[in-house]
Design an enzyme around this catalytic site. Sequence first.
Site, PDB file in Angstrom:
ATOM      1  N   ASN A  74     -21.842  18.498   8.025  1.00  0.00           N
ATOM      2  CA  ASN A  74     -21.905  17.329   8.911  1.00  0.00           C
ATOM      3  C   ASN A  74     -20.778  16.385   8.508  1.00  0.00           C
ATOM      4  OD1 ASN A  74     -23.210  15.832  11.069  1.00  0.00           O
ATOM      5  ND2 ASN A  74     -23.880  14.396   9.509  1.00  0.00           N
ATOM      6  N   LYS A  75     -20.662  15.298   9.206  1.00  0.00           N
ATOM      7  CA  LYS A  75     -19.578  14.329   8.992  1.00  0.00           C
ATOM      8  C   LYS A  75     -19.378  13.996   7.517  1.00  0.00           C
ATOM      9  CE  LYS A  75     -17.298  13.013  11.306  1.00  0.00           C
ATOM     10  NZ  LYS A  75     -15.946  13.658  11.429  1.00  0.00           N
ATOM     11  N   ARG A 118     -16.641  14.065  21.339  1.00  0.00           N
ATOM     12  CA  ARG A 118     -16.897  14.483  19.970  1.00  0.00           C
ATOM     13  C   ARG A 118     -18.403  14.619  19.774  1.00  0.00           C
ATOM     14  NH1 ARG A 118     -19.696  10.887  18.960  1.00  0.00           N
ATOM     15  NH2 ARG A 118     -20.167  11.861  16.962  1.00  0.00           N
ATOM     16  N   GLY A 119     -18.765  15.137  18.585  1.00  0.00           N
ATOM     17  CA  GLY A 119     -20.175  15.458  18.354  1.00  0.00           C
ATOM     18  C   GLY A 119     -20.359  16.922  18.726  1.00  0.00           C
ATOM     19  N   ALA A 120     -21.043  17.670  17.854  1.00  0.00           N
ATOM     20  CA  ALA A 120     -21.087  19.128  18.018  1.00  0.00           C
ATOM     21  C   ALA A 120     -21.578  19.587  19.403  1.00  0.00           C
ATOM     22  CB  ALA A 120     -21.926  19.736  16.894  1.00  0.00           C
ATOM     23  N   ARG A 147     -11.433  22.785  17.633  1.00  0.00           N
ATOM     24  CA  ARG A 147     -11.911  22.209  16.354  1.00  0.00           C
ATOM     25  C   ARG A 147     -12.706  23.310  15.648  1.00  0.00           C
ATOM     26  NH1 ARG A 147     -14.673  16.444  16.421  1.00  0.00           N
ATOM     27  NH2 ARG A 147     -13.955  16.439  14.254  1.00  0.00           N
ATOM     28  N   GLN A 179     -17.391   6.355  13.472  1.00  0.00           N
ATOM     29  CA  GLN A 179     -18.345   6.752  14.529  1.00  0.00           C
ATOM     30  C   GLN A 179     -19.663   5.988  14.422  1.00  0.00           C
ATOM     31  OE1 GLN A 179     -16.446   8.858  12.745  1.00  0.00           O
ATOM     32  NE2 GLN A 179     -15.939  10.704  13.877  1.00  0.00           N
ATOM     33  N   ASP A 210     -23.107  19.834  12.205  1.00  0.00           N
ATOM     34  CA  ASP A 210     -22.070  20.541  12.961  1.00  0.00           C
ATOM     35  C   ASP A 210     -22.190  22.061  12.818  1.00  0.00           C
ATOM     36  OD1 ASP A 210     -20.873  17.712  12.354  1.00  0.00           O
ATOM     37  OD2 ASP A 210     -19.863  18.529  14.121  1.00  0.00           O
TER      38      ASP A 210
HETATM   39  O1  MRU Z   1     -15.917  14.376  14.083  1.00  0.00           O
HETATM   40  P1  MRU Z   1     -17.118  14.160  14.961  1.00  0.00           P
HETATM   41  O2  MRU Z   1     -17.291  12.756  15.396  1.00  0.00           O
HETATM   42  O3  MRU Z   1     -17.161  15.151  16.097  1.00  0.00           O
HETATM   43  O4  MRU Z   1     -18.349  14.505  14.002  1.00  0.00           O
HETATM   44  C1  MRU Z   1     -19.648  14.451  14.545  1.00  0.00           C
HETATM   45  C2  MRU Z   1     -20.717  14.675  13.542  1.00  0.00           C
HETATM   46  O5  MRU Z   1     -20.469  14.988  12.399  1.00  0.00           O
HETATM   47  C3  MRU Z   1     -22.126  14.599  14.045  1.00  0.00           C
HETATM   48  O6  MRU Z   1     -22.987  14.131  13.055  1.00  0.00           O
HETATM   49  C4  MRU Z   1     -22.597  16.010  14.472  1.00  0.00           C
HETATM   50  O7  MRU Z   1     -21.660  16.589  15.321  1.00  0.00           O
HETATM   51  C5  MRU Z   1     -23.910  15.980  15.138  1.00  0.00           C
HETATM   52  S1  MRU Z   1     -23.835  15.275  16.753  1.00  0.00           S
HETATM   53  C6  MRU Z   1     -25.360  15.425  17.449  1.00  0.00           C
END
Ligand code: MRU
Length: 361
Positions: free
Chosen positions: A261-262, A55-57, A100, A210, A251
């Site tokens: 973002n999250k 996970r994470g963009a 996603r 997270q 994201d």
């Molecule tokens: O649902 P996730 O855990 O993939 O969400 C991740 C985030 O929102 C992060 O803040 C974003 O992807 C930046 S990661 C460098």
Amino acid sequence: MSGSAGGVPVAVAWSGGADGQLELLDQTRLPGSVEWIACRDVASVIEAIRSLRVRGAPAIGIAGAYGVVVAAGEAIRMGLGPAEARKHVLAAAELLAEARPTAVNLRWAVERVCRVVGAESAGDSGATAADLARSSLAAAVAIHEEDRRLCTAIGRHGADILPDGDILTHCNTGALATGGDGTALAVITTAWADGRRFGVWADETRPLFQGARLTAWELVQRGIPVTVLVDSAAGHLLATGRIGACVVGADRITANGDTANKIGTYGLAVLAAAHGVPFYVAAPSSTFDLAITDGGQIPIEHRDPAEVKSPWGHVVAPQGAGAFNPAFDVTPARLIRGIITERGVISPVTEARVAMVLGGG
Ligand code: MRU
């Protein structure tokens, strides 16, 4: 496979040659246990992305890129000829890109690998499945290595402008979320490595934690003091005056600087503005989607209500209740003091400044 390189966790790795396998640190198991999973078929890569094992963009972009190589490996094992192999790989790539919807890095990375596959197998070039596996692996490795460099540059630019005081962050934006040291978390770790001293406050980041599970784990591994708070304590914390800046990841960032973002990031930005605390976003250029003008056009992923009502199987809401579970929200550009990219800091956050910093392609 080991979960870290020099104290920094590794989220995504490729093992073996072109017919090898994608290895992912299973982030759903952290911080309780460090376990790796191996993906040798596209279905398992998609499952890993959807269930947030990776996970994470930037990290899902890298996993998606290697997913195309996995598809080429499938074509080899199925004994497909050149035309069928190309068809198989491109169809699998579309499924990977759709795994996603919000983080633009996923489609960006998959399409970048596909351009190589497309060019390699165009017309009657006769490129075999093995050829496609080799060329897609080279493209995926290039994306992975590039992300590592981008993280380092983001960390440097961000550390140079980070004000004094403690730092409040949201979600996980570190090595677990990228191919390098992270984005927002790289700003923090770079400043720390410079000798700056501060406390880091990590929103737990409901519903999947997270912040508590992953950001706190990464910082503890690095020996940087971290305190976890429930998301709803952020206003109270900001009111104490000890937070010098909020730094978060992204994201998808649109042409005008609006940032997805999250979930919870938007609320945090509003609170930061109310307390006069600068709010920074850190992201590589691969997180920008300049084809769309503003945040209203960003597709927001909505996830299983069970994540809210019974996290990790623990029932916290009655059966008859509904649940609202958007995974992301959009923070308008006007609430963002600056966007820290590998090319420099975009500030003030306006369409013209975004174009000026990123316009070079
Ligand atoms: O649902 P996730 O855990 O993939 O969400 C991740 C985030 O929102 C992060 O803040 C974003 O992807 C930046 S990661 C460098």
